[in-house]
Design a protein around this motif. Structure first.
Motif, PDB file in Angstrom:
ATOM      1  N   ARG A   1       0.827  -1.199   0.000  1.00 20.62           N
ATOM      2  CA  ARG A   1       0.000   0.000   0.000  1.00 20.62           C
ATOM      3  C   ARG A   1       0.866   1.255   0.000  1.00 20.62           C
ATOM      4  NH1 ARG A   1      -4.861   1.715  -1.812  1.00 20.62           N
ATOM      5  NH2 ARG A   1      -6.205   2.696  -0.243  1.00 20.62           N
ATOM      6  N   ASP A   2       2.111   1.155   0.550  1.00 21.07           N
ATOM      7  CA  ASP A   2       3.007   2.321   0.548  1.00 21.07           C
ATOM      8  C   ASP A   2       3.750   2.436  -0.789  1.00 21.07           C
ATOM      9  OD1 ASP A   2       2.171   2.699   3.094  1.00 21.07           O
ATOM     10  OD2 ASP A   2       3.926   1.784   4.027  1.00 21.07           O
ATOM     11  N   VAL A   3       4.608   1.476  -1.052  1.00 20.19           N
ATOM     12  CA  VAL A   3       5.347   1.459  -2.318  1.00 20.19           C
ATOM     13  C   VAL A   3       5.326   0.025  -2.840  1.00 20.19           C
ATOM     14  CG1 VAL A   3       7.443   2.157  -3.500  1.00 20.19           C
ATOM     15  CG2 VAL A   3       6.933   3.103  -1.247  1.00 20.19           C
ATOM     16  N   PRO A   4       4.649  -0.219  -3.951  1.00 20.37           N
ATOM     17  CA  PRO A   4       4.619  -1.584  -4.480  1.00 20.37           C
ATOM     18  C   PRO A   4       5.867  -1.896  -5.280  1.00 20.37           C
ATOM     19  CG  PRO A   4       3.325  -0.148  -5.872  1.00 20.37           C
ATOM     20  CD  PRO A   4       3.847   0.710  -4.757  1.00 20.37           C
ATOM     21  N   CYS A   5       6.036  -3.161  -5.625  1.00 17.46           N
ATOM     22  CA  CYS A   5       7.157  -3.580  -6.470  1.00 17.46           C
ATOM     23  C   CYS A   5       6.849  -3.208  -7.911  1.00 17.46           C
ATOM     24  CB  CYS A   5       7.370  -5.088  -6.338  1.00 17.46           C
ATOM     25  SG  CYS A   5       8.595  -5.734  -7.485  1.00 17.46           S
TER      26      CYS A   5
ATOM     27  N   ASP B   1     -12.258  -7.092   0.203  1.00 25.52           N
ATOM     28  CA  ASP B   1     -13.494  -6.428   0.629  1.00 25.52           C
ATOM     29  C   ASP B   1     -14.427  -6.301  -0.571  1.00 25.52           C
ATOM     30  OD1 ASP B   1     -15.531  -4.936   1.583  1.00 25.52           O
ATOM     31  OD2 ASP B   1     -14.280  -3.457   2.608  1.00 25.52           O
ATOM     32  N   GLN B   2     -15.306  -7.250  -0.700  1.00 24.98           N
ATOM     33  CA  GLN B   2     -16.202  -7.263  -1.854  1.00 24.98           C
ATOM     34  C   GLN B   2     -17.475  -6.466  -1.575  1.00 24.98           C
ATOM     35  OE1 GLN B   2     -16.614 -11.125  -3.616  1.00 24.98           O
ATOM     36  NE2 GLN B   2     -14.405 -11.456  -3.548  1.00 24.98           N
ATOM     37  N   GLU B   3     -17.542  -5.802  -0.440  1.00 23.11           N
ATOM     38  CA  GLU B   3     -18.694  -4.945  -0.161  1.00 23.11           C
ATOM     39  C   GLU B   3     -18.410  -3.498  -0.537  1.00 23.11           C
ATOM     40  OE1 GLU B   3     -19.175  -5.783   3.976  1.00 23.11           O
ATOM     41  OE2 GLU B   3     -20.672  -7.350   3.597  1.00 23.11           O
ATOM     42  N   ASN B   4     -17.152  -3.087  -0.400  1.00 24.63           N
ATOM     43  CA  ASN B   4     -16.813  -1.691  -0.686  1.00 24.63           C
ATOM     44  C   ASN B   4     -16.079  -1.496  -2.012  1.00 24.63           C
ATOM     45  OD1 ASN B   4     -17.872  -0.292   1.648  1.00 24.63           O
ATOM     46  ND2 ASN B   4     -16.363  -1.464   2.814  1.00 24.63           N
ATOM     47  N   CYS B   5     -15.601  -2.575  -2.617  1.00 22.59           N
ATOM     48  CA  CYS B   5     -14.968  -2.473  -3.930  1.00 22.59           C
ATOM     49  C   CYS B   5     -15.967  -1.835  -4.894  1.00 22.59           C
ATOM     50  CB  CYS B   5     -14.568  -3.862  -4.423  1.00 22.59           C
ATOM     51  SG  CYS B   5     -14.087  -3.892  -6.150  1.00 22.59           S
ATOM     52  N   LEU B   6     -15.554  -0.771  -5.572  1.00 22.54           N
ATOM     53  CA  LEU B   6     -16.492  -0.029  -6.428  1.00 22.54           C
ATOM     54  C   LEU B   6     -16.998  -0.894  -7.571  1.00 22.54           C
ATOM     55  CD1 LEU B   6     -14.761   3.469  -6.506  1.00 22.54           C
ATOM     56  CD2 LEU B   6     -16.608   2.667  -5.038  1.00 22.54           C
ATOM     57  N   ASN B   7     -16.124  -1.685  -8.131  1.00 23.22           N
ATOM     58  CA  ASN B   7     -16.578  -2.572  -9.204  1.00 23.22           C
ATOM     59  C   ASN B   7     -17.607  -3.576  -8.688  1.00 23.22           C
ATOM     60  OD1 ASN B   7     -14.631  -1.368 -10.921  1.00 23.22           O
ATOM     61  ND2 ASN B   7     -14.595  -3.283 -12.097  1.00 23.22           N
ATOM     62  N   ALA B   8     -17.394  -4.048  -7.476  1.00 23.73           N
ATOM     63  CA  ALA B   8     -18.347  -5.010  -6.918  1.00 23.73           C
ATOM     64  C   ALA B   8     -19.695  -4.361  -6.665  1.00 23.73           C
ATOM     65  CB  ALA B   8     -17.789  -5.590  -5.621  1.00 23.73           C
ATOM     66  N   LEU B   9     -19.701  -3.031  -6.504  1.00 22.85           N
ATOM     67  CA  LEU B   9     -20.961  -2.321  -6.315  1.00 22.85           C
ATOM     68  C   LEU B   9     -21.651  -2.030  -7.644  1.00 22.85           C
ATOM     69  CD1 LEU B   9     -19.834   0.231  -3.582  1.00 22.85           C
ATOM     70  CD2 LEU B   9     -21.366  -1.719  -3.278  1.00 22.85           C
ATOM     71  N   GLY B  10     -20.997  -2.373  -8.740  1.00 23.58           N
ATOM     72  CA  GLY B  10     -21.598  -2.156 -10.046  1.00 23.58           C
ATOM     73  C   GLY B  10     -21.063  -0.932 -10.755  1.00 23.58           C
TER      74      GLY B  10
ATOM     75  N   PRO C   1     -10.285   5.213   0.238  1.00 21.75           N
ATOM     76  CA  PRO C   1      -9.414   5.854   1.230  1.00 21.75           C
ATOM     77  C   PRO C   1      -8.988   4.838   2.284  1.00 21.75           C
ATOM     78  CG  PRO C   1     -11.699   6.400   1.648  1.00 21.75           C
ATOM     79  CD  PRO C   1     -11.692   5.613   0.373  1.00 21.75           C
ATOM     80  N   GLY C   2      -7.823   5.025   2.839  1.00 19.49           N
ATOM     81  CA  GLY C   2      -7.357   4.099   3.869  1.00 19.49           C
ATOM     82  C   GLY C   2      -7.034   2.740   3.288  1.00 19.49           C
ATOM     83  N   GLU C   3      -7.589   1.705   3.894  1.00 20.08           N
ATOM     84  CA  GLU C   3      -7.301   0.349   3.458  1.00 20.08           C
ATOM     85  C   GLU C   3      -7.828   0.093   2.058  1.00 20.08           C
ATOM     86  OE1 GLU C   3      -5.690  -2.219   4.917  1.00 20.08           O
ATOM     87  OE2 GLU C   3      -5.061  -0.954   6.593  1.00 20.08           O
ATOM     88  N   ALA C   4      -7.100  -0.740   1.309  1.00 23.36           N
ATOM     89  CA  ALA C   4      -7.514  -1.089  -0.039  1.00 23.36           C
ATOM     90  C   ALA C   4      -8.501  -2.247   0.006  1.00 23.36           C
ATOM     91  CB  ALA C   4      -6.297  -1.466  -0.870  1.00 23.36           C
ATOM     92  N   ALA C   5      -9.372  -2.295  -1.029  1.00 26.25           N
ATOM     93  CA  ALA C   5     -10.299  -3.426  -1.120  1.00 26.25           C
ATOM     94  C   ALA C   5      -9.585  -4.659  -1.650  1.00 26.25           C
ATOM     95  CB  ALA C   5     -11.476  -3.065  -2.019  1.00 26.25           C
ATOM     96  N   ILE C   6      -8.531  -4.415  -2.455  1.00 24.58           N
ATOM     97  CA  ILE C   6      -7.737  -5.543  -2.961  1.00 24.58           C
ATOM     98  C   ILE C   6      -6.369  -5.458  -2.295  1.00 24.58           C
ATOM     99  CG2 ILE C   6      -6.893  -4.287  -5.016  1.00 24.58           C
ATOM    100  CD1 ILE C   6      -7.208  -6.989  -6.518  1.00 24.58           C
ATOM    101  N   LYS C   7      -5.934  -6.578  -1.739  1.00 20.96           N
ATOM    102  CA  LYS C   7      -4.685  -6.572  -0.968  1.00 20.96           C
ATOM    103  C   LYS C   7      -3.800  -7.713  -1.415  1.00 20.96           C
ATOM    104  CE  LYS C   7      -5.934  -4.537   3.489  1.00 20.96           C
ATOM    105  NZ  LYS C   7      -7.370  -4.314   3.659  1.00 20.96           N
TER     106      LYS C   7
END
Lengths: 306, 276
Positions: free
Chosen positions: B99-103, B139-148, B203-209
């Motif tokens: 979440r900070d710096v990916p590879c 988090d499949q409840e807050n993922c925007l794509n999962a919300l449609g 914001p904050g935690e990602a839905a995909i980790k």
């Protein structure tokens, strides 16, 4: 024991030889320690990447690999055969210290040395009791213990707690709470056990001592006949037991300090106002008569007072 | 008691035995403390992702000398060395927080090349083969794509787009007449680089980790056969069972020649179904 014993440590040396000669090797040692530390800090602080890494493993000018042989040994007994780069690095470091004295690492490079030297200096100033003095062999038990735990856990075990690499890596990469370990070592040496950590417990020092057991560079009490029993060398030596056999030896005994515990710090050379000690090599056979003693008036047992 | 046992032994021998016993006992205590500490300290937190090519954690801690050369050669400052008491990973070992710096998945993998000991496996030459972890749409409840909605950012930034992450079209039950484009991660292509986690717009935690593979992936159920994967039938040859339909017999009264069974069926059994 002479009247000079009561004088502050090093006072005659400063008076007779001047400040520079009375502190020469101490100053050189601090410069050496700063030099090796700053080599590693040039990169992160100023972007000059001559040396990358830390004392555990480094790469100099992108060519010269150096690896701590003790860490490599733990890695091997833990079940990992390192790549050739690390093995070459460990061989280079091992060969150098085997030649110039294993514990030269302790007194000229190790970043914990200024910490324990400071503790020892303060200990002397405050005139504290020497406290717990583990047997000299304890560090070898520690060494065996570390290797045993490495085998049992399959890890480079000492690196989980090693205050040396914690401090060195901390200064270069970010320290976290590693400073607590450094303060711990300082307080241990100051309050609990005089010269307790480096000489009695540290398995890294024990390893390097064994590594340099037959090293070339040695201190010799060449002019031991001139010794006036001021006891200053015993006061400053971090491993004072190594002095006695050389300094108090008879004519036939070698004046060379051959103990693997000697760190070649040269402090005894500094504080001696009559220049008893010199750096030389282990094959130096210059005759060094012991002190002339009258049989009816034997030397007092100064060794015990030390 | 025998006479010899009351004889005084040599003091030197006694001292030697005492010293040896004390040294051994002291070392046992110190060794147990150290071993306990090592066991405790090597629990790698789930959010600490090891560099590409890192050996399995147990082997890694035997191999890594904590020199930080991988950190120095990482051009994106992704990797850091764990600091005592601050980062959970074993002190001084390299890791990154996606979440900070990916590879960034450098093609020449400089961190692996820099490793002097092989704690980062030099066999890894194609970064696409690395398995630092596995992305999980956690988090499949807050993922925007999962919300449609059509966020798609994780899919778009994926360096292995359309292989490691695909968008699977599903029916949107909430609206009744829209689609949901569900991000789906495929472990056979995901390297665990963490770019999806880094760029998740929440914001904050990602839905995909990105999680360590040991956490993200279950073991395959060896006791179930996947007939679509493996063409190994339970029996070696095709068994030719007797054909009974649509022939004549007691179980097919409607067919020409069908006949009532000779034995008595329970009441209603033969007329069940169509007639009622």
């Amino acid at each position: 024991m002479s009247d000079k014993t009561a004088l502050p440590v090093g006072a005659e040396a400063i008076r007779d030889k001047g400040y520079w000669l009375a502190y020469r090797f101490l100053i050189l040692r601090r410069l050496s320690q700063s030099f090796f530390l700053s080599l590693f800090l040039l990169g992160p602080w100023f972007g000059i990447w001559w040396v990358k890494g830390n004392l555990s493993g480094s790469l100099t000018f992108n060519v010269l690999p150096l690896t701590d042989p003790f860490i490599s040994l733990q890695s091997i007994v833990a079940g990992h055969w390192p790549e050739m780069t690390a093995l070459i690095g460990a061989l280079i470091v091992g060969a150098v210290y085997a030649l110039i004295g294993g514990r030269v690492y302790c007194s000229w490079v190790c970043p914990i040395n200024p910490v324990t030297d400071a503790a020892s200096w303060l200990h002397r100033k405050l005139d504290l009791p020497k406290g717990w003095q583990p047997k000299r062999g304890t560090k070898y038990f520690m060494l065996a213990m570390v290797l045993g735990v490495s085998v049992l856990t399959g890890t480079v075990a000492w690196e989980f707690v090693n205050p040396i690499s914690m401090l060195h890596r901390g200064l270069i990469f970010g320290v976290g709470f590693a400073w607590a370990l450094v303060i711990g070592v300082f307080l241990f040496d100051l309050v609990l056990a005089r010269r307790g950590w480096c000489g009695h417990l540290c398995p890294v020092g024990a390893f390097y001592g064994l590594l340099g057991g037959k090293s070339l560079l040695r201190v010799s009490a060449l002019e031991r006949a001139a010794c006036d029993d001021c006891m200053d060398c015993f006061a400053v030596c971090p491993e004072m037991q190594v002095i006695t056999p050389a300094l108090r030896g008879k004519d036939a005994d070698s004046p060379l300090i051959l103990s693997p515990d000697c760190t070649n710090c040269g402090r005894c050379i500094d504080v001696c106002s009559v220049n008893v000690f010199h750096f030389t090599h282990r094959f130096d056979e210059t005759p060094a008569p012991g002190r002339v003693r009258d049989r009816t008036n034997p030397a007092p047992k100064v060794g015990k007072a030390a | 008691m025998s006479a010899t046992s009351t004889q005084p032994k040599s003091p030197a021998r006694r001292r030697f035995l005492q010293d040896a016993a004390r040294g051994t006992a002291g070392c046992a205590v110190a060794g147990m403390s150290l071993a306990w500490f090592v066991q405790d300290a090597r629990a790698l937190p789930d959010r600490a992702i090891r560099p590409p090519g890192a050996l399995p954690e147990d082997d890694f801690l035997a191999a890594c000398i904590r020199c930080g050369l991988c950190v120095r050669d990482c051009p994106y400052d992704t990797l850091v060395l764990a600091e005592l008491g601050i980062d959970g990973a074993a002190t001084g070992t390299p890791f990154f927080t996606a979440r900070d710096v990916p590879c960034e998945m450098c093609e020449d993998i400089p961190c692996v090349v820099a490793c002097p000991t092989g704690a980062l496996d030099h066999e890894l030459t194609d970064i696409d083969d690395s398995r630092m972890g596995l992305a999980v749409l956690i988090d499949q409840e807050n993922c925007l794509n999962a919300l449609g909605l059509r966020c798609d950012v994780c899919y778009r930034v994926c360096p292995v787009i359309d292989e490691a992450i695909t968008l699977e079209r599903r029916h949107n039950e909430r609206s009744g007449h829209h689609a949901i484009f569900m991000p789906v991660v495929h472990s056979d292509h995901c390297t665990g680089c963490g770019k999806c986690e880094k760029s998740c717009v929440l914001p904050g935690e990602a839905a995909i980790k990105v999680l360590p593979i040991r956490v993200a992936q279950a073991d395959q159920a060896e006791h179930y056969k996947r007939s679509w994967d493996e063409n190994t039938p339970l029996v070696d040859e095709i068994i030719d069972l007797p054909d009974r339909l649509p022939g004549t017999g007691t179980d097919n009264l409607a067919a020409p020649g069908g006949f009532e069974p000779t034995f008595k069926l329970p009441q209603g059994a033969t007329t069940g179904g169509v007639g009622q």
